[in-house]
Design a protein around this motif. Structure first.
Motif, mmCIF file in Angstrom:
data_model
loop_
_atom_site.group_PDB
_atom_site.id
_atom_site.type_symbol
_atom_site.label_atom_id
_atom_site.label_comp_id
_atom_site.label_asym_id
_atom_site.label_seq_id
_atom_site.Cartn_x
_atom_site.Cartn_y
_atom_site.Cartn_z
ATOM 1 N N THR A 91 0.855 -1.183 0.000
ATOM 2 C CA THR A 91 0.000 0.000 0.000
ATOM 3 C C THR A 91 0.899 1.244 0.000
ATOM 4 N N PRO A 92 0.360 2.431 -0.285
ATOM 5 C CA PRO A 92 1.171 3.653 -0.232
ATOM 6 C C PRO A 92 1.841 3.877 1.123
ATOM 7 N N SER A 93 1.239 3.344 2.200
ATOM 8 C CA SER A 93 1.844 3.503 3.527
ATOM 9 C C SER A 93 2.880 2.424 3.815
ATOM 10 N N GLY A 94 3.090 1.479 2.882
ATOM 11 C CA GLY A 94 4.117 0.468 3.050
ATOM 12 C C GLY A 94 3.643 -0.855 3.618
ATOM 13 N N THR A 95 2.347 -1.052 3.763
ATOM 14 C CA THR A 95 1.809 -2.304 4.289
ATOM 15 C C THR A 95 1.760 -3.348 3.186
ATOM 16 N N ALA A 96 2.300 -4.526 3.468
ATOM 17 C CA ALA A 96 2.307 -5.608 2.484
ATOM 18 C C ALA A 96 0.929 -6.242 2.388
ATOM 19 N N VAL A 97 0.516 -6.563 1.168
ATOM 20 C CA VAL A 97 -0.733 -7.271 0.923
ATOM 21 C C VAL A 97 -0.498 -8.275 -0.204
ATOM 22 N N ALA A 98 -0.849 -9.519 0.057
ATOM 23 C CA ALA A 98 -0.699 -10.575 -0.949
ATOM 24 C C ALA A 98 -2.080 -11.113 -1.280
ATOM 25 N N SER A 99 -2.262 -11.446 -2.546
ATOM 26 C CA SER A 99 -3.527 -12.043 -2.955
ATOM 27 C C SER A 99 -3.240 -13.254 -3.832
ATOM 28 N N PHE A 100 -4.089 -14.251 -3.686
ATOM 29 C CA PHE A 100 -3.989 -15.452 -4.505
ATOM 30 C C PHE A 100 -5.345 -16.125 -4.523
ATOM 31 N N THR A 101 -5.481 -17.106 -5.391
ATOM 32 C CA THR A 101 -6.736 -17.840 -5.520
ATOM 33 C C THR A 101 -6.505 -19.288 -5.140
ATOM 34 N N LEU A 102 -7.423 -19.806 -4.360
ATOM 35 C CA LEU A 102 -7.362 -21.189 -3.911
ATOM 36 C C LEU A 102 -8.460 -21.977 -4.639
ATOM 37 N N ALA A 103 -8.080 -23.072 -5.278
ATOM 38 C CA ALA A 103 -9.039 -23.960 -5.929
ATOM 39 C C ALA A 103 -9.464 -25.018 -4.920
ATOM 40 N N VAL A 104 -10.758 -25.024 -4.581
ATOM 41 C CA VAL A 104 -11.288 -25.921 -3.556
ATOM 42 C C VAL A 104 -12.350 -26.804 -4.205
ATOM 43 N N ASP A 105 -12.116 -28.122 -4.153
ATOM 44 C CA ASP A 105 -13.077 -29.065 -4.719
ATOM 45 C C ASP A 105 -14.317 -29.142 -3.857
ATOM 46 N N ARG A 106 -15.467 -29.264 -4.520
ATOM 47 C CA ARG A 106 -16.715 -29.470 -3.785
ATOM 48 C C ARG A 106 -16.781 -30.921 -3.334
ATOM 49 N N PRO A 107 -17.459 -31.180 -2.213
ATOM 50 C CA PRO A 107 -17.443 -32.535 -1.657
ATOM 51 C C PRO A 107 -18.217 -33.566 -2.473
ATOM 52 N N ARG A 108 -19.160 -33.135 -3.291
ATOM 53 C CA ARG A 108 -19.975 -34.082 -4.047
ATOM 54 C C ARG A 108 -19.879 -33.794 -5.541
ATOM 55 N N ALA A 109 -20.088 -34.831 -6.308
ATOM 56 C CA ALA A 109 -20.107 -34.690 -7.766
ATOM 57 C C ALA A 109 -21.455 -34.105 -8.195
ATOM 58 N N ASN A 110 -21.477 -33.460 -9.352
ATOM 59 C CA ASN A 110 -22.730 -32.917 -9.872
ATOM 60 C C ASN A 110 -23.559 -34.042 -10.494
ATOM 61 N N GLN A 111 -24.666 -33.711 -11.136
ATOM 62 C CA GLN A 111 -25.568 -34.723 -11.695
ATOM 63 C C GLN A 111 -24.919 -35.525 -12.818
ATOM 64 N N MET A 112 -23.884 -34.988 -13.439
ATOM 65 C CA MET A 112 -23.201 -35.695 -14.518
ATOM 66 C C MET A 112 -22.003 -36.482 -13.988
ATOM 67 N N GLY A 113 -21.838 -36.534 -12.657
ATOM 68 C CA GLY A 113 -20.765 -37.306 -12.055
ATOM 69 C C GLY A 113 -19.428 -36.599 -12.027
ATOM 70 N N GLU A 114 -19.407 -35.310 -12.321
ATOM 71 C CA GLU A 114 -18.156 -34.546 -12.340
ATOM 72 C C GLU A 114 -18.008 -33.769 -11.036
ATOM 73 N N ARG A 115 -16.770 -33.684 -10.556
ATOM 74 C CA ARG A 115 -16.484 -32.873 -9.365
ATOM 75 C C ARG A 115 -16.326 -31.426 -9.814
ATOM 76 N N GLU A 116 -16.967 -30.528 -9.100
ATOM 77 C CA GLU A 116 -16.850 -29.108 -9.399
ATOM 78 C C GLU A 116 -15.863 -28.464 -8.436
ATOM 79 N N THR A 117 -15.299 -27.368 -8.860
ATOM 80 C CA THR A 117 -14.293 -26.665 -8.071
ATOM 81 C C THR A 117 -14.700 -25.213 -7.914
ATOM 82 N N ASP A 118 -14.522 -24.690 -6.704
ATOM 83 C CA ASP A 118 -14.720 -23.266 -6.446
ATOM 84 C C ASP A 118 -13.360 -22.596 -6.419
ATOM 85 N N PHE A 119 -13.276 -21.410 -6.982
ATOM 86 C CA PHE A 119 -12.042 -20.633 -6.993
ATOM 87 C C PHE A 119 -12.259 -19.445 -6.068
ATOM 88 N N ILE A 120 -11.576 -19.478 -4.924
ATOM 89 C CA ILE A 120 -11.844 -18.525 -3.856
ATOM 90 C C ILE A 120 -10.662 -17.579 -3.703
#
Length: 163
Positions: free
Chosen positions: A20-49
């Motif tokens: 930041t302009p005041s010198g505070t460090a900030v890091a950002s990234f995305t975590l891919a988290v699998d959903r616990p159950r498969a969808n109706q087509m049998g595929e596992r879905e992933t959330d990107f948080i």
């Protein structure tokens, strides 16, 4: 009121470290988290948080985390809004991390997995600041393990028993 989130997933890219302009460090990234159950087509879905870390925790995340690493993130959900360049109001959901733990081994010289850092480490003021750290957890020699000979007879005299 309670706002706590614990996520386990893999980084989709290396963390981006900014200041930041005041010198505070900030890091950002995305975590891919699998959903616990498969969808109706049998595929596992992933959330990107989206994950955001501040101060020393941000610097440590940028230093040690890499794309593909398995990590656990503990923090709080934050919903913020801003006005984009087209003048539209945009709402963003992200997790503000206050503890990050590695769950796999890096290809580097780390001898043991489980390295973690956060703001709530014992002896660090009980969460008074972001990003305090502790050294990596290293594999301990087996002489510290009282159950290393599990399954083998143990020679104990009756005088050593407390009952």
């Amino acid at each position: 009121m309670l706002n706590r989130i614990i996520l386990i997933g893999r980084l989709t890219a290396d963390p981006e470290l900014r200041y930041t302009p005041s010198g505070t460090a900030v890091a950002s990234f995305t975590l891919a988290v699998d959903r616990p159950r498969a969808n109706q087509m049998g595929e596992r879905e992933t959330d990107f948080i989206n994950i955001v870390a501040w101060q020393k925790l941000a610097e440590l995340a940028a230093q040690y985390l890499r794309k593909g690493r398995l990590a656990a993130v503990e923090g709080r959900l934050q919903i913020r809004s801003y006005e984009n360049r087209e003048g539209q109001r945009v709402r963003v959901a992200e997790v503000v991390a206050d503890n990050i733990r590695f769950l796999d081994r890096a290809e580097s010289s780390m001898s043991g997995g489980g390295m973690g850092f956060g703001m709530d480490e014992p002896g660090m003021g009980g969460g008074t600041g972001y990003g305090t750290s502790r050294p990596p957890v290293r594999e301990q020699p087996h002489y510290n393990d009282p159950f290393v000979d599990d399954g083998k007879p143990i020679d104990i005299s009756d005088d050593d028993l407390p009952f």
